[in-house]
Design a protein around this motif. Sequence first.
Motif, PDB file in Angstrom:
ATOM      1  N   GLY A  27      41.053  40.992  41.578  1.00 38.40           N
ATOM      2  CA  GLY A  27      40.209  39.855  41.924  1.00 38.40           C
ATOM      3  C   GLY A  27      40.416  38.732  40.927  1.00 38.40           C
ATOM      4  O   GLY A  27      41.269  38.800  40.042  1.00 38.40           O
ATOM      5  N   GLY A  28      39.635  37.686  41.064  1.00 41.08           N
ATOM      6  CA  GLY A  28      39.664  36.598  40.096  1.00 41.08           C
ATOM      7  C   GLY A  28      40.477  35.396  40.514  1.00 41.08           C
ATOM      8  O   GLY A  28      40.940  35.279  41.650  1.00 41.08           O
ATOM      9  N   GLU A  29      40.617  34.485  39.569  1.00 41.39           N
ATOM     10  CA  GLU A  29      41.337  33.227  39.774  1.00 41.39           C
ATOM     11  C   GLU A  29      42.697  33.304  39.102  1.00 41.39           C
ATOM     12  O   GLU A  29      42.806  33.733  37.950  1.00 41.39           O
ATOM     13  N   LEU A  30      43.722  32.856  39.823  1.00 40.98           N
ATOM     14  CA  LEU A  30      45.091  32.891  39.318  1.00 40.98           C
ATOM     15  C   LEU A  30      45.626  31.477  39.213  1.00 40.98           C
ATOM     16  O   LEU A  30      45.592  30.715  40.182  1.00 40.98           O
ATOM     17  N   GLU A  31      46.112  31.119  38.029  1.00 37.91           N
ATOM     18  CA  GLU A  31      46.776  29.840  37.806  1.00 37.91           C
ATOM     19  C   GLU A  31      48.253  30.121  37.566  1.00 37.91           C
ATOM     20  O   GLU A  31      48.599  31.008  36.781  1.00 37.91           O
ATOM     21  N   ILE A  32      49.107  29.361  38.240  1.00 30.87           N
ATOM     22  CA  ILE A  32      50.551  29.533  38.100  1.00 30.87           C
ATOM     23  C   ILE A  32      51.193  28.173  37.870  1.00 30.87           C
ATOM     24  O   ILE A  32      50.918  27.224  38.606  1.00 30.87           O
ATOM     25  N   MET A  54      48.160  32.866  34.602  1.00 29.25           N
ATOM     26  CA  MET A  54      47.004  33.518  34.006  1.00 29.25           C
ATOM     27  C   MET A  54      46.036  33.907  35.107  1.00 29.25           C
ATOM     28  O   MET A  54      45.636  33.086  35.922  1.00 29.25           O
ATOM     29  N   LEU A  55      45.696  35.192  35.103  1.00 23.44           N
ATOM     30  CA  LEU A  55      44.700  35.737  36.016  1.00 23.44           C
ATOM     31  C   LEU A  55      43.455  36.041  35.196  1.00 23.44           C
ATOM     32  O   LEU A  55      43.538  36.748  34.190  1.00 23.44           O
ATOM     33  N   GLU A  56      42.330  35.482  35.608  1.00 24.98           N
ATOM     34  CA  GLU A  56      41.067  35.748  34.930  1.00 24.98           C
ATOM     35  C   GLU A  56      40.062  36.221  35.965  1.00 24.98           C
ATOM     36  O   GLU A  56      39.812  35.538  36.955  1.00 24.98           O
ATOM     37  N   THR A  57      39.495  37.413  35.735  1.00 23.83           N
ATOM     38  CA  THR A  57      38.562  37.995  36.691  1.00 23.83           C
ATOM     39  C   THR A  57      37.125  37.635  36.331  1.00 23.83           C
ATOM     40  O   THR A  57      36.842  37.282  35.178  1.00 23.83           O
ATOM     41  N   PRO A  58      36.219  37.734  37.298  1.00 24.08           N
ATOM     42  CA  PRO A  58      34.816  37.451  37.003  1.00 24.08           C
ATOM     43  C   PRO A  58      34.257  38.354  35.898  1.00 24.08           C
ATOM     44  O   PRO A  58      33.374  37.943  35.148  1.00 24.08           O
TER      45      PRO A  58
END
Length: 137
Positions: A27-32, A54-58
């Motif tokens: 899950g989470g937000e992925l920036e590429i 960078m993947l950052e999950t809640p």
Amino acid sequence: MVTRLNPYLSFRDSAREAMEFYRSVLGGELEISTFRELGMPVGPGEEDLVMHSMLETPGGLVLMGADTPSSMEYSPGGSISVSLSGDDTAELTGYWEGLVEGATITAPFEVAPWGDLFGMLVDRFGVTWMVNGPAPE
């Protein structure tokens, strides 16, 4: 800012696919960002490879990754494992079930000799994962 320790995974040309897979599992937000977007010189045909992601999950998990240009040495896997551990058996089981797709299981996800629920696998991108949580009651 708090100091964090974040796994940073290297790939040859599959960082985008791998990081999107990890987003589907964790899950989470992925920036590429690509080499082209950041104006970094690379070999022909490598401009759209991932320079940083960078993947950052809640829940606060952070996983980073990038492609390694052909001009740089690349040694997949080897000497590092990514470990997921905690107290939420259902959450950890969900991560395991997602990561196991296309993976080689090196230790099944079951109660280990030390009493915890534990499993280890090498995912389809060559990354070794360990998942550890409390044994089911």
